[in-house]
Design a protein around this motif. Structure first.
Motif, PDB file in Angstrom:
ATOM      1  N   TYR A 131       0.825  -1.209   0.000  1.00 50.31           N
ATOM      2  CA  TYR A 131       0.000   0.000   0.000  1.00 50.31           C
ATOM      3  C   TYR A 131       0.862   1.264   0.000  1.00 50.31           C
ATOM      4  CZ  TYR A 131       0.660   0.180   5.094  1.00 50.31           C
ATOM      5  OH  TYR A 131       1.191   0.229   6.352  1.00 50.31           O
TER       6      TYR A 131
ATOM      7  N   ALA B 299       0.670   4.217  -2.785  1.00 54.39           N
ATOM      8  CA  ALA B 299       0.550   5.628  -2.411  1.00 54.39           C
ATOM      9  C   ALA B 299       1.716   6.428  -2.998  1.00 54.39           C
ATOM     10  CB  ALA B 299       0.510   5.771  -0.901  1.00 54.39           C
ATOM     11  N   ASP B 300       2.891   5.807  -3.017  1.00 45.08           N
ATOM     12  CA  ASP B 300       4.070   6.451  -3.587  1.00 45.08           C
ATOM     13  C   ASP B 300       3.844   6.719  -5.082  1.00 45.08           C
ATOM     14  OD1 ASP B 300       6.609   7.459  -3.777  1.00 45.08           O
ATOM     15  OD2 ASP B 300       7.625   5.525  -3.779  1.00 45.08           O
TER      16      ASP B 300
ATOM     17  N   LEU C   2       1.175   7.101  -6.569  1.00 43.57           N
ATOM     18  CA  LEU C   2       0.147   8.108  -6.795  1.00 43.57           C
ATOM     19  C   LEU C   2       0.706   9.507  -6.588  1.00 43.57           C
ATOM     20  CD1 LEU C   2      -2.967   6.484  -5.131  1.00 43.57           C
ATOM     21  CD2 LEU C   2      -2.700   7.081  -7.528  1.00 43.57           C
TER      22      LEU C   2
ATOM     23  N   LEU D 261       1.937  10.759  -3.786  1.00 44.82           N
ATOM     24  CA  LEU D 261       1.792  11.347  -2.451  1.00 44.82           C
ATOM     25  C   LEU D 261       3.177  11.574  -1.839  1.00 44.82           C
ATOM     26  CD1 LEU D 261      -1.223   9.316  -1.064  1.00 44.82           C
ATOM     27  CD2 LEU D 261      -1.178  11.698  -1.770  1.00 44.82           C
TER      28      LEU D 261
ATOM     29  N   ARG E 159       3.607  11.908   3.958  1.00 43.81           N
ATOM     30  CA  ARG E 159       2.339  11.221   4.046  1.00 43.81           C
ATOM     31  C   ARG E 159       2.554   9.707   4.114  1.00 43.81           C
ATOM     32  NH1 ARG E 159      -2.634  12.927   2.619  1.00 43.81           N
ATOM     33  NH2 ARG E 159      -2.033  14.843   3.624  1.00 43.81           N
ATOM     34  N   LEU E 160       3.479   9.212   3.292  1.00 44.18           N
ATOM     35  CA  LEU E 160       3.771   7.778   3.301  1.00 44.18           C
ATOM     36  C   LEU E 160       4.235   7.353   4.679  1.00 44.18           C
ATOM     37  CD1 LEU E 160       5.742   7.287  -0.035  1.00 44.18           C
ATOM     38  CD2 LEU E 160       3.292   7.417   0.351  1.00 44.18           C
TER      39      LEU E 160
ATOM     40  N   TYR F 226       1.372   7.066   7.046  1.00 46.49           N
ATOM     41  CA  TYR F 226       0.622   5.816   6.863  1.00 46.49           C
ATOM     42  C   TYR F 226       1.357   4.658   7.529  1.00 46.49           C
ATOM     43  CZ  TYR F 226      -2.188   8.069   3.170  1.00 46.49           C
ATOM     44  OH  TYR F 226      -3.034   8.882   2.470  1.00 46.49           O
TER      45      TYR F 226
ATOM     46  N   ILE G 131      -4.576   1.114   2.039  1.00 50.16           N
ATOM     47  CA  ILE G 131      -4.078   1.242   3.402  1.00 50.16           C
ATOM     48  C   ILE G 131      -5.039   0.560   4.374  1.00 50.16           C
ATOM     49  CG2 ILE G 131      -3.528   2.912   5.189  1.00 50.16           C
ATOM     50  CD1 ILE G 131      -2.956   4.777   2.699  1.00 50.16           C
TER      51      ILE G 131
ATOM     52  N   PHE H  15      -8.764   7.807   2.062  1.00 45.67           N
ATOM     53  CA  PHE H  15      -7.554   7.750   1.244  1.00 45.67           C
ATOM     54  C   PHE H  15      -7.723   8.601  -0.004  1.00 45.67           C
ATOM     55  CE2 PHE H  15      -4.864   5.140  -1.804  1.00 45.67           C
ATOM     56  CZ  PHE H  15      -3.696   5.787  -1.449  1.00 45.67           C
TER      57      PHE H  15
ATOM     58  N   ASP I 118      -7.180  12.076   0.761  1.00 50.41           N
ATOM     59  CA  ASP I 118      -5.752  12.386   0.841  1.00 50.41           C
ATOM     60  C   ASP I 118      -5.191  12.687  -0.538  1.00 50.41           C
ATOM     61  OD1 ASP I 118      -5.883  11.897   3.509  1.00 50.41           O
ATOM     62  OD2 ASP I 118      -4.903   9.928   3.430  1.00 50.41           O
ATOM     63  N   VAL I 119      -5.545  11.812  -1.498  1.00 49.39           N
ATOM     64  CA  VAL I 119      -4.988  11.948  -2.845  1.00 49.39           C
ATOM     65  C   VAL I 119      -5.469  13.243  -3.506  1.00 49.39           C
ATOM     66  CG1 VAL I 119      -4.890  10.925  -5.145  1.00 49.39           C
ATOM     67  CG2 VAL I 119      -4.811   9.449  -3.133  1.00 49.39           C
TER      68      VAL I 119
END
Lengths: 334, 274, 328
Positions: A233, A237-238, A240, A242, A246-247, A250, C106, C114, C117-118
């Motif tokens: 995950y 997120a990386d 995307l 972000l 933020r990573l 999480y 997540i 989430f 957030d994006v």
């Protein structure tokens, strides 16, 4: 959804009760495994230890024959034992006869709680923060230098570190008093004089405890965070776009959850450590009374200490489990 | 990265072996009796007594060397007891799952959550004469839970892999699969666990001794600290007496832990986690 | 129309103690707007690595060794710093649905949170607007809006896969790269996911898709172009129908034969009628990488890698057989 939470809670409570019962049975059985009459054995140790007068010894003997229920069938002894416990009656001390064990413990327990609980919480917070920081900078010089140091700190024996701290900061540098809980003659209370004096005595054992336990938390948090940072995950997120921060947040959140459980499991360990530490600092808490009980072989007192500490460990673990259930969505909603 | 791990391995092994050498070879080179007085009381370090003497006039260096032996002995025996228990409990629990797993894990958690020192206290009260063997046994029997938990999670992940499936298809029994198929895959992990259990056992011994519940009639690093504490060595400033045993204990224990983590990373970087 | 992404002779190797693993070794690929490029090959042929390399998600032990990656309007990604590529490209221009999409959400965060957030980070939307946008997009893609209020563990595998695709395309990236998006799913869920991909393209949410899979049958339902990868190299690339109907490279032939044969027993054997295993990418064979397993291998194949030859419009193949005018 609430049914799940309830089921989870019910399981934890049943587990806690079962664990407590296990210890009760153990503490009930052990003295009764001694061949012959346990009271004879326990009281004879008192005779060997101190030159007590015969009348006192007789009184003690009679008292314990009654408290132990010698001569009754085992199950009756056990139900008596449990009934006494439920009334909060932990029996009478041998070495401090005729004071009740519960009275003695009430005198010493608060000081240990005051030392241990803040130390655990502070070291937990500091250690986790440090752990995330190192995990974020993993592989760098910071990581390579600090991680082995933390591992080493994690292995320093509590009591020895306490001796060294006491020697350096109290005996040699004289920054702190060389022991005790507060100055002799002060009476505990919420007044300026006492609080300042207490904190002055408190600082060194507190810092010792915090420094030692921080290492373990940081190492645990580091490896948990690194593990989470490598998870799928975080990758998503990386990808995307972000930001790193933020990573990390999480990963931190996920890594914290097991650390909450560890809090419960480590409580017992830290409790054991702090008992030894109290001895070194002459801090009058459960450690001192445990040592006294052991050196005078005051079995009722040892038993009382044991029951109180067992209950504390089990209760803390129960609380931690409940908190865990509230913060981890995987348990809250399934 | 690879090189870094190897240096960690070498450094930790180096530290550990030098302490071992001090304990094993030391008494030959420095044949002073650790049990009886050999000089004046509480003497600071000198040529005659490199680490001074304790409150009974016994030589601290001689005690230290003997203490290392005792601590190592207890560490090895305790770890040899705890390792098979941990592997067995964790292995069965992770492999079988179900009710048996629940029960085993519940008891593991009880032992784990409970301060081992208290459990040991309770038992030691009833064992007035404690040889090295007794202490090692007590520590060994109480220090397996962490290993059991780790082994359990590893078995659970290994179980998902192909070779276990094949073994089951071939009709091997469960215990046999755990022993024949899974264990060899975890051997390196079990070995590093042995190392960290040993590290923990030596600390536990010293902790027990600290409150006078360790070995009786013998010298260990813990009993040295105990006597130093009893006679108030810290407040009397007798640093040569209480610093060395704890320092040596830290070096031994920490180098073993570092060794264990280095071994873990070296052998199976993927099999980590708790 | 300009080409969206041009990969030119891209090489990316994993450094291992034993040497370099040449996972992507000289791949050239054009991705045009409107394309659904299917990349097919056996596992271990480097196609998953390629998906990451195409968006310059290259981290040790993987190393970008050479080649160009020209992204329309941005430039050559290969010479940009990772952080810069991430800031300018990821999520906004190129999005990746990773192979492990089932675990890509997540665990401690609700789907909707989430998404907030994006969107909050990229479009600076506040919570209300973000949630409105998320709802609209979910409805459009046929996903239940309630999903937004759920945690990942409450969703089925297929639903998680679709949610991940929806999140990856929230910012309307020009290019969507999907790595094995259907392989963990059952047939009916596969259909839903494929429908979603087609919808994304026909509604112009994305302009092109790179679809990576080992399953040629799936590609037939969605791809416009197909690239066949073997041992880190593209063996044959061309329009889907052309490649499927008239494959030229012997490897393409065996791959297609193994999948498209109606008889189930042949299908199940997969590629097993091909002798040998895929080569060790630490020491790939000299000459054509396929020659040790090729039924039509010739002397020259063992010595020199075959050139890339054009066969009509957009159809390229790297095989000596073409030069001799044969087909398999």
């Amino acid at each position: 959804m609430y049914l799940n939470v309830l089921r989870y809670l019910a399981r934890r409570v049943v587990f806690a009760l079962a664990a407590f019962l296990f210890f009760i049975v153990a503490i009930f059985t052990l003295p009764r495994l001694i061949p012959g009459n346990p009271v004879d054995v326990l009281v004879s140790r008192l005779v060997m230890q101190a030159q007590a007068n015969p009348e006192l010894i007789h009184a003690v003997h009679r008292k314990f024959m009654e408290e132990f229920g010698v001569g009754l069938p085992l199950w009756k002894q056990f139900t008596r034992f449990v009934a006494q416990l439920l009334r909060g009656d932990l029996g009478t001390s041998i070495s401090m006869y005729p004071r009740k064990v519960s009275e003695i413990l009430a005198l010493f327990l608060p000081w240990t709680v005051a030392l241990l609980i803040p130390a655990i919480l502070v070291s937990w917070a500091v250690g986790n923060f440090l752990g995330v920081l190192i995990a974020w900078r993993r592989g760098t010089v910071l990581d390579r230098v600090i991680t082995p140091i933390l591992l080493t700190i994690n292995r320093i024996p509590f009591y020895w570190f306490a001796m060294v701290m006491l020697f350096i900061f109290a005996v040699y540098l004289r920054f702190f008093p060389i022991g005790d809980t507060y100055r002799w003659g002060l009476s505990p209370g919420l007044n300026w004089n006492f609080v300042v004096n207490y904190l002055h005595h408190y600082a060194l054992p507190f810092l010792t405890l915090v420094v030692i336990s921080t290492g373990g938390w940081a190492i645990g948090m580091r490896s948990m965070t690194i593990y989470e940072l490598g998870s799928d995950y975080i990758l998503f997120a990386d990808l995307l776009g972000l930001p790193q921060r933020r990573l990390l947040a999480y990963a931190f959140r996920s890594a914290c959850l097991p650390q909450v459980t560890e809090l419960g499991l480590n409580f017992g360990l830290m409790l054991g450590g702090s008992l030894l530490l109290e001895l070194v600092f002459n801090y009058r808490g459960m450690g001192s009374i445990t040592f006294q009980a052991l050196s005078t072989l005051d079995y009722p007192l040892i038993q009382g200490i044991f029951i109180v500490l067992a209950a504390a460990v089990i209760a803390v673990n129960l609380v931690v489990d409940i908190v865990y259930g509230l913060v981890d969505p995987r348990i809250k909603v399934t | 990265m690879k090189k870094l791990r190897n240096t960690r391995l070498i450094i930790s092994t180096g530290f550990f072996l030098s302490v071992v050498a001090l304990g094993v070879v030391g008494p030959w080179v420095y044949p002073v009796d650790p049990f009886s007085p050999s000089g004046k009381r509480t003497q600071p370090p000198s040529w005659e007594h490199p680490l001074g003497t304790d409150a009974h006039g016994r030589d601290v260096l001689a005690q230290l060397m003997h203490g290392i032996r005792t601590s190592l002995w207890i560490g090895v025996i305790a770890a040899s007891i705890a390792t098979p228990i941990g592997v067995l409990v964790g292995g069965i629990s992770g492999y079988k799952r179900g009710v048996l797993d629940e029960l085993l894990m519940a008891s593991t958690n009880i032992v784990l959550a409970f301060p081992p020192i208290l459990l040991l206290l309770l038992v030691t009260v009833f064992v007035p004469v404690r040889t090295r063997m007794v202490v090692a046994l007590l520590i060994g029997l109480t220090s397996w839970p962490l290993l059991a938990r780790a082994v359990r999670s590893q078995v659970m992940s290994l179980k998902e892999r192909q070779f276990t499936f094949l073994a089951r298809m071939a009709g091997l029994g469960d215990i046999k699969i755990v022993l024949v198929e899974l264990l060899p895959n975890m051997m390196s992990y079990v070995f590093s666990s042995f190392v960290w259990l040993m590290s923990g056992a030596m600390l536990a011994e010293a902790g027990l001794s600290m409150i006078g519940m360790g070995v009786t009639a013998d010298v260990s690093l813990g009993t040295m600290l105990f006597w130093a504490q009893m006679i108030d060595a810290v407040r009397r400033g007798l640093f040569w007496w209480f610093i060395p045993p704890g320092g040596i204990l830290t070096i031994m224990s920490a180098s073993l832990l570092l060794l264990a983590t280095a071994l873990d990373e070296l052998f199976n970087p993927k099999l980590r986690g708790r | 129309m300009n080409t969206l992404l041009v990969a030119k002779d891209v090489k990316a190797y994993y450094s291992s103690p034993k040497g370099f693993v040449r996972a992507v070794d000289g791949v050239t690929l054009d991705i045009n707007p409107g394309d659904v490029v299917g990349v097919a090959g056996e596992s271990g042929c480097g196609k998953s690595t390629l998906s990451n390399v195409l968006m310059m998600n290259v981290q040790p032990p993987l190393k970008f060794v050479g080649g160009k990656l020209i992204l329309e309007g941005v430039g050559d990604l290969a010479v940009m710093e990772r952080q810069k590529v991430k800031a300018q490209v990821w999520g906004k221009v190129i999005a990746l649905v990773p192979q492990s999409a089932l675990n890509a959400l997540i665990p401690t965060r609700k789907v909707g949170a989430f998404i907030k957030d994006v969107l909050g980070y990229h479009l600076k939307l506040d919570a209300r607007k973000a949630s409105a946008l998320a709802q609209r997009r979910f409805q459009e893609l046929g996903l239940p809006v309630e999903t937004l209020a759920k945690y990942p563990h409450q969703l089925s595998g297929g639903m998680r896969q679709r949610v991940v695709i929806a999140i990856a395309t929230l910012l309307n990236p020009k290019l969507l790269i999907a790595d094995e998006p259907t392989s963990a799913l059952d047939v009916s869920t596969q259909k839903q996911v494929l429908k979603m991909f087609l919808h994304l393209k026909t509604e112009h949410i994305v302009r092109a898709i790179v679809f990576i899979t080992h399953d040629i049958a799936i590609l037939r339902q969605i791809a416009t172009r197909i690239a066949i990868m073997y041992a880190g190299k593209v063996m044959e690339v061309g329009p889907m129908e052309a490649v499927i109907q008239r494959p030229v490279h012997p490897y393409t032939c065996s791959l297609i034969r193994s999948v498209l044969t109606p008889e189930p027993e042949v299908k199940e054997r997969g590629l097993s009628h091909l002798a040998g295993d895929p080569p060790d990418l630490l020491q790939p064979p000299a000459g054509c990488r396929f020659h040790p397993r090729c039924p039509q291998s010739m002397a020259i194949c063992t010595q020199e890698a075959p050139p890339v030859v054009g066969l009509g419009k957009d159809h390229f193949v790297s095989c000596y057989l073409v030069l001799e005018g044969c087909q398999c």
